[in-house]
Design a protein around this motif. Structure first.
Motif, PDB file in Angstrom:
ATOM      1  N   MET A   1      52.700 -29.098  40.652  1.00 40.32           N
ATOM      2  CA  MET A   1      51.418 -29.560  41.170  1.00 40.32           C
ATOM      3  C   MET A   1      50.331 -29.279  40.154  1.00 40.32           C
ATOM      4  SD  MET A   1      49.523 -30.848  43.356  1.00 40.32           S
ATOM      5  CE  MET A   1      48.427 -30.799  44.703  1.00 40.32           C
ATOM      6  N   LEU A   2      49.503 -30.265  39.917  1.00 44.29           N
ATOM      7  CA  LEU A   2      48.357 -30.077  39.027  1.00 44.29           C
ATOM      8  C   LEU A   2      47.313 -29.209  39.718  1.00 44.29           C
ATOM      9  CD1 LEU A   2      47.871 -33.673  37.618  1.00 44.29           C
ATOM     10  CD2 LEU A   2      48.740 -31.695  36.403  1.00 44.29           C
ATOM     11  N   THR A   3      46.664 -28.372  38.944  1.00 41.23           N
ATOM     12  CA  THR A   3      45.603 -27.516  39.457  1.00 41.23           C
ATOM     13  C   THR A   3      44.284 -27.950  38.841  1.00 41.23           C
ATOM     14  OG1 THR A   3      47.150 -25.678  39.683  1.00 41.23           O
ATOM     15  CG2 THR A   3      44.814 -25.132  39.630  1.00 41.23           C
ATOM     16  N   PRO A   4      43.272 -28.192  39.683  1.00 47.21           N
ATOM     17  CA  PRO A   4      41.970 -28.616  39.145  1.00 47.21           C
ATOM     18  C   PRO A   4      41.440 -27.625  38.117  1.00 47.21           C
ATOM     19  CG  PRO A   4      41.993 -28.799  41.518  1.00 47.21           C
ATOM     20  CD  PRO A   4      43.256 -28.093  41.129  1.00 47.21           C
ATOM     21  N   SER A   5      40.723 -28.150  37.147  1.00 47.90           N
ATOM     22  CA  SER A   5      40.211 -27.340  36.054  1.00 47.90           C
ATOM     23  C   SER A   5      38.893 -27.914  35.556  1.00 47.90           C
ATOM     24  CB  SER A   5      41.239 -27.349  34.913  1.00 47.90           C
ATOM     25  OG  SER A   5      40.665 -26.976  33.702  1.00 47.90           O
ATOM     26  N   GLU A   6      38.058 -27.066  34.989  1.00 46.31           N
ATOM     27  CA  GLU A   6      36.810 -27.551  34.385  1.00 46.31           C
ATOM     28  C   GLU A   6      37.110 -28.376  33.130  1.00 46.31           C
ATOM     29  OE1 GLU A   6      37.741 -23.545  32.742  1.00 46.31           O
ATOM     30  OE2 GLU A   6      37.503 -24.275  34.766  1.00 46.31           O
ATOM     31  N   VAL A  61      44.816 -30.933  54.237  1.00 45.42           N
ATOM     32  CA  VAL A  61      44.778 -31.890  55.345  1.00 45.42           C
ATOM     33  C   VAL A  61      45.921 -32.890  55.219  1.00 45.42           C
ATOM     34  CG1 VAL A  61      43.445 -33.794  56.343  1.00 45.42           C
ATOM     35  CG2 VAL A  61      42.317 -31.644  55.781  1.00 45.42           C
ATOM     36  N   LEU A  62      46.144 -33.393  54.020  1.00 48.20           N
ATOM     37  CA  LEU A  62      47.175 -34.419  53.820  1.00 48.20           C
ATOM     38  C   LEU A  62      48.592 -33.875  53.921  1.00 48.20           C
ATOM     39  CD1 LEU A  62      45.662 -36.530  50.911  1.00 48.20           C
ATOM     40  CD2 LEU A  62      45.778 -37.117  53.345  1.00 48.20           C
ATOM     41  N   GLN A  63      48.750 -32.591  53.689  1.00 46.26           N
ATOM     42  CA  GLN A  63      50.095 -31.999  53.682  1.00 46.26           C
ATOM     43  C   GLN A  63      50.825 -32.215  55.006  1.00 46.26           C
ATOM     44  OE1 GLN A  63      50.153 -28.012  52.240  1.00 46.26           O
ATOM     45  NE2 GLN A  63      52.342 -28.064  51.903  1.00 46.26           N
ATOM     46  N   VAL A  64      50.102 -32.271  56.111  1.00 37.16           N
ATOM     47  CA  VAL A  64      50.748 -32.463  57.404  1.00 37.16           C
ATOM     48  C   VAL A  64      51.262 -33.882  57.595  1.00 37.16           C
ATOM     49  CG1 VAL A  64      49.418 -30.635  58.502  1.00 37.16           C
ATOM     50  CG2 VAL A  64      48.593 -32.970  58.620  1.00 37.16           C
ATOM     51  N   MET A  65      50.753 -34.841  56.798  1.00 34.08           N
ATOM     52  CA  MET A  65      51.160 -36.236  56.959  1.00 34.08           C
ATOM     53  C   MET A  65      51.903 -36.807  55.765  1.00 34.08           C
ATOM     54  SD  MET A  65      48.484 -38.409  59.063  1.00 34.08           S
ATOM     55  CE  MET A  65      49.657 -39.699  58.805  1.00 34.08           C
ATOM     56  N   VAL A  66      51.604 -36.298  54.581  1.00 34.21           N
ATOM     57  CA  VAL A  66      52.152 -36.886  53.354  1.00 34.21           C
ATOM     58  C   VAL A  66      53.005 -35.826  52.661  1.00 34.21           C
ATOM     59  CG1 VAL A  66      51.575 -38.006  51.172  1.00 34.21           C
ATOM     60  CG2 VAL A  66      50.062 -38.298  53.141  1.00 34.21           C
ATOM     61  N   SER A  67      54.307 -35.975  52.737  1.00 35.42           N
ATOM     62  CA  SER A  67      55.196 -34.961  52.157  1.00 35.42           C
ATOM     63  C   SER A  67      55.340 -35.097  50.640  1.00 35.42           C
ATOM     64  CB  SER A  67      56.576 -35.015  52.819  1.00 35.42           C
ATOM     65  OG  SER A  67      57.142 -36.308  52.630  1.00 35.42           O
ATOM     66  N   ASP A  68      55.131 -36.301  50.116  1.00 34.95           N
ATOM     67  CA  ASP A  68      55.274 -36.543  48.683  1.00 34.95           C
ATOM     68  C   ASP A  68      54.075 -35.987  47.921  1.00 34.95           C
ATOM     69  OD1 ASP A  68      55.946 -37.495  46.155  1.00 34.95           O
ATOM     70  OD2 ASP A  68      55.365 -39.562  46.610  1.00 34.95           O
ATOM     71  N   THR A  70      53.182 -36.299  44.794  1.00 33.73           N
ATOM     72  CA  THR A  70      52.534 -37.288  43.930  1.00 33.73           C
ATOM     73  C   THR A  70      51.584 -38.168  44.735  1.00 33.73           C
ATOM     74  OG1 THR A  70      54.467 -37.291  42.479  1.00 33.73           O
ATOM     75  CG2 THR A  70      52.957 -39.147  42.268  1.00 33.73           C
ATOM     76  N   ALA A  71      51.996 -38.571  45.923  1.00 30.94           N
ATOM     77  CA  ALA A  71      51.128 -39.390  46.778  1.00 30.94           C
ATOM     78  C   ALA A  71      49.901 -38.598  47.215  1.00 30.94           C
ATOM     79  CB  ALA A  71      51.903 -39.892  47.993  1.00 30.94           C
ATOM     80  N   LEU A  73      48.474 -36.197  45.586  1.00 27.29           N
ATOM     81  CA  LEU A  73      47.613 -36.109  44.404  1.00 27.29           C
ATOM     82  C   LEU A  73      46.832 -37.407  44.221  1.00 27.29           C
ATOM     83  CD1 LEU A  73      46.665 -34.608  41.856  1.00 27.29           C
ATOM     84  CD2 LEU A  73      48.644 -35.598  40.677  1.00 27.29           C
ATOM     85  N   GLU A  74      47.510 -38.547  44.340  1.00 27.34           N
ATOM     86  CA  GLU A  74      46.845 -39.833  44.193  1.00 27.34           C
ATOM     87  C   GLU A  74      45.742 -40.001  45.232  1.00 27.34           C
ATOM     88  OE1 GLU A  74      47.846 -44.614  44.146  1.00 27.34           O
ATOM     89  OE2 GLU A  74      49.295 -43.249  45.056  1.00 27.34           O
ATOM     90  N   TYR A  75      46.040 -39.717  46.497  1.00 25.52           N
ATOM     91  CA  TYR A  75      45.032 -39.825  47.551  1.00 25.52           C
ATOM     92  C   TYR A  75      43.853 -38.893  47.281  1.00 25.52           C
ATOM     93  CZ  TYR A  75      48.425 -42.367  50.465  1.00 25.52           C
ATOM     94  OH  TYR A  75      49.303 -43.290  50.962  1.00 25.52           O
ATOM     95  N   SER A  76      44.138 -37.681  46.860  1.00 23.78           N
ATOM     96  CA  SER A  76      43.081 -36.699  46.600  1.00 23.78           C
ATOM     97  C   SER A  76      42.147 -37.178  45.496  1.00 23.78           C
ATOM     98  CB  SER A  76      43.681 -35.348  46.203  1.00 23.78           C
ATOM     99  OG  SER A  76      44.456 -34.823  47.252  1.00 23.78           O
ATOM    100  N   LEU A  77      42.699 -37.689  44.422  1.00 23.25           N
ATOM    101  CA  LEU A  77      41.867 -38.135  43.311  1.00 23.25           C
ATOM    102  C   LEU A  77      41.074 -39.396  43.653  1.00 23.25           C
ATOM    103  CD1 LEU A  77      44.206 -37.311  40.294  1.00 23.25           C
ATOM    104  CD2 LEU A  77      42.318 -35.957  41.249  1.00 23.25           C
ATOM    105  N   HIS A  78      41.667 -40.294  44.435  1.00 20.56           N
ATOM    106  CA  HIS A  78      40.910 -41.462  44.897  1.00 20.56           C
ATOM    107  C   HIS A  78      39.752 -41.014  45.787  1.00 20.56           C
ATOM    108  CE1 HIS A  78      42.992 -44.956  43.340  1.00 20.56           C
ATOM    109  NE2 HIS A  78      44.160 -44.440  43.691  1.00 20.56           N
ATOM    110  N   ALA A  79      40.012 -40.045  46.658  1.00 20.80           N
ATOM    111  CA  ALA A  79      38.959 -39.535  47.539  1.00 20.80           C
ATOM    112  C   ALA A  79      37.828 -38.904  46.733  1.00 20.80           C
ATOM    113  CB  ALA A  79      39.546 -38.520  48.518  1.00 20.80           C
ATOM    114  N   LEU A  80      38.155 -38.140  45.724  1.00 20.87           N
ATOM    115  CA  LEU A  80      37.139 -37.480  44.912  1.00 20.87           C
ATOM    116  C   LEU A  80      36.348 -38.471  44.057  1.00 20.87           C
ATOM    117  CD1 LEU A  80      39.153 -34.319  43.907  1.00 20.87           C
ATOM    118  CD2 LEU A  80      37.234 -34.439  45.511  1.00 20.87           C
TER     119      LEU A  80
END
Length: 171
Positions: A1-6, A61-68, A70-71, A73-80
């Motif tokens: 898993m990628l970890t956010p960074s400055e 929040v997404l962990q309860v619905m999206v087990s993948d 990579t998916a 991560l994609e949703y998180s970055l689109h949201a941000l």
């Protein structure tokens, strides 16, 4: 898993006509946001602490619905990336009216068009919420809606999706 960074940086690429997030020298996230959709042409903006906190909240929040992973991560970055999007008019007529609920950011909701579409609320104001679609679906008018797209609707068009989320992680 990628970890956010400055070290992560947002910028607009005129060649690709997209908002990009440089994660490292070899990894880059390309958003769906074109130059005309942006509220500003970002030159070089580092990932902030607030974005990192939001990233982890979205992941939880997404962990309860999206087990993948990579998916998620994609949703998180689109949201941000949505914070760079110009405010758009709501498309409430795409969905059936629901009972009014107190809905805030980073909650899961369902939108009822011809299909029932699960979405993540990524922004809210007094009248509307902005939702990142977690699945493709069809609106009441027959418009095809793609997953990872963002749609703004009146609050009474969304129904909270009841899930148990443990927000134990922080940035």
């Amino acid at each position: 898993m990628l970890t956010p960074s400055e070290q992560w940086t947002w910028h607009y690429c005129p060649n690709k006509d997209r908002l990009l997030l440089n994660i490292d020298d070899s990894v880059q996230f390309t958003s769906e946001l074109t130059g005309t959709m942006l509220n500003q042409k970002v030159v070089h903006q580092p990932f902030s602490i607030e974005e990192a906190e939001a990233f982890w909240r979205i992941q939880d929040v997404l962990q309860v619905m999206v087990s993948d992973e990579t998916a998620r991560l994609e949703y998180s970055l689109h949201a941000l990336a949505n914070r760079f999007r110009q405010l758009s008019a709501h498309k409430s007529w795409y969905f059936a009216t629901q009972r009014q609920q107190d809905i805030g950011a980073y909650q899961l909701v369902q939108l009822q068009g011809k299909d029932l579409i699960t979405a993540l609320v990524i922004a809210s104001d007094l009248e509307c919420i902005e939702c990142l679609l977690l699945a493709s679906g069809e609106s009441l008018a027959g418009k095809a809606l793609a997953h990872c797209s963002v749609i703004r609707v009146l609050r009474n068009r969304a129904q909270l999706l009841e899930v148990d989320v443990d927000l134990a992680r922080s940035a």
